[in-house]
Design a protein around this motif. Structure first.
Motif, PDB file in Angstrom:
ATOM      1  N   GLY A 102     -45.389  13.578  75.030  1.00 24.36           N
ATOM      2  CA  GLY A 102     -44.576  13.855  73.853  1.00 24.36           C
ATOM      3  C   GLY A 102     -44.116  12.567  73.187  1.00 24.36           C
ATOM      4  N   GLN A 103     -43.782  12.696  71.918  1.00 23.84           N
ATOM      5  CA  GLN A 103     -43.319  11.530  71.167  1.00 23.84           C
ATOM      6  C   GLN A 103     -42.250  11.955  70.169  1.00 23.84           C
ATOM      7  OE1 GLN A 103     -45.823   8.193  69.434  1.00 23.84           O
ATOM      8  NE2 GLN A 103     -45.484   9.451  67.627  1.00 23.84           N
ATOM      9  N   GLU A 104     -41.253  11.072  69.988  1.00 23.52           N
ATOM     10  CA  GLU A 104     -40.273  11.249  68.935  1.00 23.52           C
ATOM     11  C   GLU A 104     -40.391  10.068  67.982  1.00 23.52           C
ATOM     12  OE1 GLU A 104     -35.527  11.850  67.983  1.00 23.52           O
ATOM     13  OE2 GLU A 104     -36.147  11.494  70.062  1.00 23.52           O
TER      14      GLU A 104
ATOM     15  N   GLU B 154     -41.371   2.730  74.402  1.00 21.97           N
ATOM     16  CA  GLU B 154     -40.940   2.818  73.012  1.00 21.97           C
ATOM     17  C   GLU B 154     -41.308   1.529  72.306  1.00 21.97           C
ATOM     18  OE1 GLU B 154     -36.373   1.692  72.465  1.00 21.97           O
ATOM     19  OE2 GLU B 154     -36.648   3.466  73.706  1.00 21.97           O
TER      20      GLU B 154
ATOM     21  N   LYS C  71     -40.805   4.619  67.660  1.00 26.06           N
ATOM     22  CA  LYS C  71     -41.526   5.688  68.351  1.00 26.06           C
ATOM     23  C   LYS C  71     -41.219   5.611  69.841  1.00 26.06           C
ATOM     24  CE  LYS C  71     -45.202   5.925  64.969  1.00 26.06           C
ATOM     25  NZ  LYS C  71     -46.640   5.895  64.689  1.00 26.06           N
ATOM     26  N   GLU C  72     -40.790   6.750  70.385  1.00 26.86           N
ATOM     27  CA  GLU C  72     -40.526   6.866  71.815  1.00 26.86           C
ATOM     28  C   GLU C  72     -41.542   7.836  72.389  1.00 26.86           C
ATOM     29  OE1 GLU C  72     -36.462   8.058  72.289  1.00 26.86           O
ATOM     30  OE2 GLU C  72     -35.733   6.414  71.042  1.00 26.86           O
TER      31      GLU C  72
ATOM     32  N   ASN D  31     -38.695   8.225  64.539  1.00 23.05           N
ATOM     33  CA  ASN D  31     -37.627   8.053  63.564  1.00 23.05           C
ATOM     34  C   ASN D  31     -38.115   7.016  62.561  1.00 23.05           C
ATOM     35  OD1 ASN D  31     -35.155   9.644  64.240  1.00 23.05           O
ATOM     36  ND2 ASN D  31     -35.564   8.692  66.217  1.00 23.05           N
TER      37      ASN D  31
ATOM     38  N   ASN E  26     -37.537  12.394  60.871  1.00 25.65           N
ATOM     39  CA  ASN E  26     -37.497  12.526  62.321  1.00 25.65           C
ATOM     40  C   ASN E  26     -38.500  13.605  62.682  1.00 25.65           C
ATOM     41  OD1 ASN E  26     -36.298  14.379  64.692  1.00 25.65           O
ATOM     42  ND2 ASN E  26     -35.870  12.229  65.085  1.00 25.65           N
ATOM     43  N   SER E  27     -39.398  13.298  63.612  1.00 25.36           N
ATOM     44  CA  SER E  27     -40.364  14.308  64.035  1.00 25.36           C
ATOM     45  C   SER E  27     -40.650  14.169  65.524  1.00 25.36           C
ATOM     46  CB  SER E  27     -41.648  14.213  63.206  1.00 25.36           C
ATOM     47  OG  SER E  27     -42.589  13.375  63.778  1.00 25.36           O
ATOM     48  N   ASP E  28     -41.021  15.278  66.117  1.00 22.50           N
ATOM     49  CA  ASP E  28     -41.373  15.343  67.537  1.00 22.50           C
ATOM     50  C   ASP E  28     -42.700  16.062  67.682  1.00 22.50           C
ATOM     51  OD1 ASP E  28     -38.870  14.422  68.914  1.00 22.50           O
ATOM     52  OD2 ASP E  28     -38.035  16.135  67.831  1.00 22.50           O
ATOM     53  N   TYR E  29     -43.452  15.676  68.690  1.00 20.70           N
ATOM     54  CA  TYR E  29     -44.602  16.479  69.072  1.00 20.70           C
ATOM     55  C   TYR E  29     -44.699  16.470  70.589  1.00 20.70           C
ATOM     56  CZ  TYR E  29     -47.932  12.801  70.456  1.00 20.70           C
ATOM     57  OH  TYR E  29     -48.572  11.784  71.110  1.00 20.70           O
ATOM     58  N   SER E  30     -45.349  17.483  71.114  1.00 21.22           N
ATOM     59  CA  SER E  30     -45.551  17.532  72.562  1.00 21.22           C
ATOM     60  C   SER E  30     -46.875  18.190  72.873  1.00 21.22           C
ATOM     61  CB  SER E  30     -44.412  18.299  73.254  1.00 21.22           C
ATOM     62  OG  SER E  30     -44.386  19.633  72.819  1.00 21.22           O
TER      63      SER E  30
END
Length: 173
Positions: free
Chosen positions: A55-57, A105, A88-89, A59, A21-25
């Protein structure tokens, strides 16, 4: 999680499950270093065209297995398979010009694998031939300047065919 072991004297296997799980903004708004430009400023041909927050999350999940079977004392086959699924969201807020927000998404998945035949001529001479399939999921354009440029872009699949050998000569000199 990964597990490995010998199934029989001639067959070894490794298998497992993978999760990420990763996020960026990218934070838009006033830039404290360069007045007049936002921290999420997009540039075209060297000039600023807009400011945004994005931003994106991600999984990602995969399950895999890979094994080697010794067909004879000198001839073996190694093969593996992997199932990958990513969701990807992505969201973007166009601050300047005020084009509004977009939230999208997408899910991507693939089954990939590999197979390699290997022949050991002598202790120090080996030859092999094989195939493998690589995969890279699709995604979104994190620095889009208009909503039509967000994406998603397509995933990529590459088949690789290889042949070669390895030898040790002259006492490894």
């Amino acid at each position: 999680f990964r597990a490995a072991g010998d199934i029989t004297e001639d067959f070894t296997i490794v298998g497992g499950v993978y999760y990420l799980n990763s996020d960026y903004s990218i934070n838009g708004g006033p830039n404290p270093v360069v007045p007049g430009l936002g921290t999420g400023t997009a540039f075209v041909l060297g000039g600023p065209v807009g400011d945004f927050t994005a931003g994106q999350e991600l999984n990602a999940f995969a399950v895999f297995a890979d094994g080697t079977y010794e067909i004879t004392e000198k001839f073996s086959f190694s093969g593996g398979i992997r199932y990958t699924r990513e969701k990807k969201e992505f969201e973007i807020d166009f601050i300047t010009p005020e084009l509004g927000e977009e939230a999208v998404e997408e899910s991507f998945s693939a089954i990939t694998g590999r197979g390699i035949f290997q022949y050991q001529f002598e202790d120090d001479v080996m030859a092999c031939i094989g195939w493998s399939r690589g995969y890279r999921s699709g995604g979104f354009n994190g620095r889009a300047t208009v909503s039509t440029a967000i994406g998603p872009y397509d995933e990529e699949v590459v088949d690789s065919f290889e042949g070669g050998g390895r030898a040790e000569f002259f006492d490894n000199r």
